[in-house]
Scaffold this active site. Structure first.
Site, PDB file in Angstrom:
ATOM      1  N   HIS A  15       0.844  -1.190   0.000  1.00 46.78           N
ATOM      2  CA  HIS A  15       0.000   0.000   0.000  1.00 46.78           C
ATOM      3  C   HIS A  15       0.886   1.248   0.000  1.00 46.78           C
ATOM      4  O   HIS A  15       2.076   1.189   0.340  1.00 46.78           O
ATOM      5  CB  HIS A  15      -0.913  -0.003   1.222  1.00 46.78           C
ATOM      6  CG  HIS A  15      -2.066  -0.944   1.081  1.00 46.78           C
ATOM      7  ND1 HIS A  15      -2.666  -1.540   2.161  1.00 46.78           N
ATOM      8  CD2 HIS A  15      -2.725  -1.397  -0.004  1.00 46.78           C
ATOM      9  CE1 HIS A  15      -3.654  -2.314   1.738  1.00 46.78           C
ATOM     10  NE2 HIS A  15      -3.703  -2.244   0.424  1.00 46.78           N
ATOM     11  N   LYS A  19       5.078   1.501   0.786  1.00 45.30           N
ATOM     12  CA  LYS A  19       5.971   1.299  -0.368  1.00 45.30           C
ATOM     13  C   LYS A  19       7.438   1.517   0.001  1.00 45.30           C
ATOM     14  O   LYS A  19       8.304   0.771  -0.444  1.00 45.30           O
ATOM     15  CB  LYS A  19       5.555   2.181  -1.528  1.00 45.30           C
ATOM     16  CG  LYS A  19       4.251   1.695  -2.175  1.00 45.30           C
ATOM     17  CD  LYS A  19       3.974   2.391  -3.470  1.00 45.30           C
ATOM     18  CE  LYS A  19       2.614   2.109  -4.047  1.00 45.30           C
ATOM     19  NZ  LYS A  19       2.026   0.821  -3.871  1.00 45.30           N
ATOM     20  N   THR A  41       1.722  -5.594  -8.163  1.00 42.56           N
ATOM     21  CA  THR A  41       0.622  -4.735  -8.588  1.00 42.56           C
ATOM     22  C   THR A  41       1.162  -3.326  -8.827  1.00 42.56           C
ATOM     23  O   THR A  41       2.111  -2.886  -8.178  1.00 42.56           O
ATOM     24  CB  THR A  41      -0.499  -4.690  -7.525  1.00 42.56           C
ATOM     25  OG1 THR A  41       0.057  -4.290  -6.273  1.00 42.56           O
ATOM     26  CG2 THR A  41      -1.194  -6.023  -7.397  1.00 42.56           C
ATOM     27  N   GLY A  42       0.562  -2.642  -9.798  1.00 41.74           N
ATOM     28  CA  GLY A  42       0.743  -1.231 -10.097  1.00 41.74           C
ATOM     29  C   GLY A  42       2.073  -0.581  -9.824  1.00 41.74           C
ATOM     30  O   GLY A  42       3.124  -1.008 -10.289  1.00 41.74           O
ATOM     31  N   THR A  43       2.005   0.481  -9.032  1.00 39.54           N
ATOM     32  CA  THR A  43       3.177   1.285  -8.722  1.00 39.54           C
ATOM     33  C   THR A  43       4.229   0.486  -7.984  1.00 39.54           C
ATOM     34  O   THR A  43       5.428   0.705  -8.171  1.00 39.54           O
ATOM     35  CB  THR A  43       2.769   2.517  -7.878  1.00 39.54           C
ATOM     36  OG1 THR A  43       1.671   3.159  -8.514  1.00 39.54           O
ATOM     37  CG2 THR A  43       3.903   3.501  -7.740  1.00 39.54           C
ATOM     38  N   THR A  44       3.806  -0.446  -7.160  1.00 42.25           N
ATOM     39  CA  THR A  44       4.775  -1.298  -6.456  1.00 42.25           C
ATOM     40  C   THR A  44       5.672  -1.990  -7.471  1.00 42.25           C
ATOM     41  O   THR A  44       6.887  -2.055  -7.285  1.00 42.25           O
ATOM     42  CB  THR A  44       4.060  -2.344  -5.565  1.00 42.25           C
ATOM     43  OG1 THR A  44       3.216  -1.666  -4.641  1.00 42.25           O
ATOM     44  CG2 THR A  44       5.055  -3.200  -4.821  1.00 42.25           C
ATOM     45  N   SER A  71      -2.860  -1.597 -10.969  1.00 45.20           N
ATOM     46  CA  SER A  71      -2.880  -1.094  -9.600  1.00 45.20           C
ATOM     47  C   SER A  71      -3.943  -1.846  -8.812  1.00 45.20           C
ATOM     48  O   SER A  71      -4.983  -2.226  -9.370  1.00 45.20           O
ATOM     49  CB  SER A  71      -3.192   0.402  -9.635  1.00 45.20           C
ATOM     50  OG  SER A  71      -3.364   0.898  -8.333  1.00 45.20           O
ATOM     51  N   GLY A  72      -3.694  -2.079  -7.517  1.00 43.75           N
ATOM     52  CA  GLY A  72      -4.645  -2.814  -6.675  1.00 43.75           C
ATOM     53  C   GLY A  72      -6.077  -2.323  -6.786  1.00 43.75           C
ATOM     54  O   GLY A  72      -6.980  -3.106  -7.087  1.00 43.75           O
ATOM     55  N   ASP A  77      -5.348  -6.447  -7.479  1.00 43.16           N
ATOM     56  CA  ASP A  77      -5.511  -7.453  -6.418  1.00 43.16           C
ATOM     57  C   ASP A  77      -6.304  -8.645  -6.933  1.00 43.16           C
ATOM     58  O   ASP A  77      -6.005  -9.800  -6.625  1.00 43.16           O
ATOM     59  CB  ASP A  77      -6.225  -6.850  -5.207  1.00 43.16           C
ATOM     60  CG  ASP A  77      -5.408  -5.780  -4.502  1.00 43.16           C
ATOM     61  OD1 ASP A  77      -4.169  -5.824  -4.589  1.00 43.16           O
ATOM     62  OD2 ASP A  77      -6.020  -4.904  -3.866  1.00 43.16           O
ATOM     63  N   ASP A  97      -1.298  -1.578   4.833  1.00 44.78           N
ATOM     64  CA  ASP A  97      -1.326  -0.505   5.815  1.00 44.78           C
ATOM     65  C   ASP A  97      -2.595  -0.619   6.660  1.00 44.78           C
ATOM     66  O   ASP A  97      -3.673  -0.258   6.198  1.00 44.78           O
ATOM     67  CB  ASP A  97      -1.268   0.850   5.111  1.00 44.78           C
ATOM     68  CG  ASP A  97      -1.131   2.002   6.079  1.00 44.78           C
ATOM     69  OD1 ASP A  97      -1.274   1.789   7.300  1.00 44.78           O
ATOM     70  OD2 ASP A  97      -0.876   3.119   5.616  1.00 44.78           O
ATOM     71  N   HIS A 104     -10.299  -0.227  -1.728  1.00 45.94           N
ATOM     72  CA  HIS A 104     -10.484  -1.588  -2.234  1.00 45.94           C
ATOM     73  C   HIS A 104     -10.296  -2.623  -1.124  1.00 45.94           C
ATOM     74  O   HIS A 104      -9.795  -3.717  -1.361  1.00 45.94           O
ATOM     75  CB  HIS A 104      -9.527  -1.834  -3.406  1.00 45.94           C
ATOM     76  CG  HIS A 104      -8.072  -1.733  -3.038  1.00 45.94           C
ATOM     77  ND1 HIS A 104      -7.509  -0.606  -2.498  1.00 45.94           N
ATOM     78  CD2 HIS A 104      -7.083  -2.635  -3.139  1.00 45.94           C
ATOM     79  CE1 HIS A 104      -6.222  -0.822  -2.277  1.00 45.94           C
ATOM     80  NE2 HIS A 104      -5.946  -2.055  -2.654  1.00 45.94           N
ATOM     81  N   ASP A 107     -11.252  -6.111  -1.888  1.00 46.71           N
ATOM     82  CA  ASP A 107     -10.302  -6.817  -2.759  1.00 46.71           C
ATOM     83  C   ASP A 107      -9.118  -7.337  -1.952  1.00 46.71           C
ATOM     84  O   ASP A 107      -8.619  -8.435  -2.196  1.00 46.71           O
ATOM     85  CB  ASP A 107      -9.801  -5.896  -3.874  1.00 46.71           C
ATOM     86  CG  ASP A 107     -10.912  -5.403  -4.771  1.00 46.71           C
ATOM     87  OD1 ASP A 107     -11.910  -6.130  -4.936  1.00 46.71           O
ATOM     88  OD2 ASP A 107     -10.797  -4.284  -5.301  1.00 46.71           O
ATOM     89  N   ARG A 113      -7.807 -13.986   1.531  1.00 43.61           N
ATOM     90  CA  ARG A 113      -8.625 -15.198   1.629  1.00 43.61           C
ATOM     91  C   ARG A 113      -8.162 -16.257   0.624  1.00 43.61           C
ATOM     92  O   ARG A 113      -7.976 -17.423   0.968  1.00 43.61           O
ATOM     93  CB  ARG A 113     -10.098 -14.860   1.387  1.00 43.61           C
ATOM     94  CG  ARG A 113     -11.015 -16.066   1.448  1.00 43.61           C
ATOM     95  CD  ARG A 113     -12.448 -15.714   0.999  1.00 43.61           C
ATOM     96  NE  ARG A 113     -13.207 -16.913   0.815  1.00 43.61           N
ATOM     97  CZ  ARG A 113     -13.153 -17.695  -0.270  1.00 43.61           C
ATOM     98  NH1 ARG A 113     -12.388 -17.384  -1.285  1.00 43.61           N
ATOM     99  NH2 ARG A 113     -13.874 -18.797  -0.350  1.00 43.61           N
TER     100      ARG A 113
END
Length: 159
Positions: A15, A19, A41-44, A71-72, A77, A97, A104, A107, A113
């Site tokens: 998150h 990061k 995911t995304g920016t990560t 991105s999540g 996600d 976080d 989301h 998600d 899960r």
């Protein structure tokens, strides 16, 4: 039965407020991560790619593949959850976080899960990620026990 291969697909998610922690962790553990495929995911994913490529360039090592998803909050996600359910992800390092509301959240809960359902190792903080990456099991093939859900799938549904 899915086996966690010696060369793993490691999902990395963080998150926004985590990061920096993730990039510090990646920079510290880059040698352990290089032999594996990283899925983010995304920016990560962008930040992981930059961090790991920088470390590899400094040491004249070929960087690992970094697969970047959406991105999540934009579906990343859920994409990651689908890869987990298909047996295409071996572990999840997710620095989430707990102090910030997430648009989301459902998600995120679904991702955790599905990771539990398919019995893949999951770290939601740096300490657990350190334990996972330093485990002797991290460097070898591993066959997790997957619960058999066939009776659930084949159950009699009355309409």
């Amino acid at each position: 039965m899915n086996k966690i291969k010696q060369k793993k697909v490691i999902a990395l998610v963080a998150h926004d407020h985590r990061k920096k922690d993730m990039m510090e962790w990646v920079a510290y553990n880059w040698k352990e991560l290089v032999p594996h495929t990283l899925m983010c995911t995304g920016t990560t994913g962008k930040l992981v790619q930059e961090t790991i490529h920088e470390k590899c360039a400094e040491n004249e090592i070929i960087p690992p593949d970094v697969v970047r998803l959406k991105s999540g909050p934009l579906g990343g996600d859920q994409q990651l959850g689908a890869f987990i359910s298909e047996g295409k992800v071996d572990m999840l390092i997710f620095f989430w976080d707990p102090m910030q509301p997430q648009p989301h959240d459902v998600d995120v809960k679904a991702l955790l899960r599905i990771s539990t359902l398919y019995n893949i190792p999951v770290a939601t903080n740096r300490s657990t990620a350190d334990f996972i990456i330093s485990s002797k099991l991290f460097h070898q093939q591993y066959a997790p026990i997957i619960k058999d859900y066939s009776s659930y799938i084949m159950r009699d549904v009355k309409m």
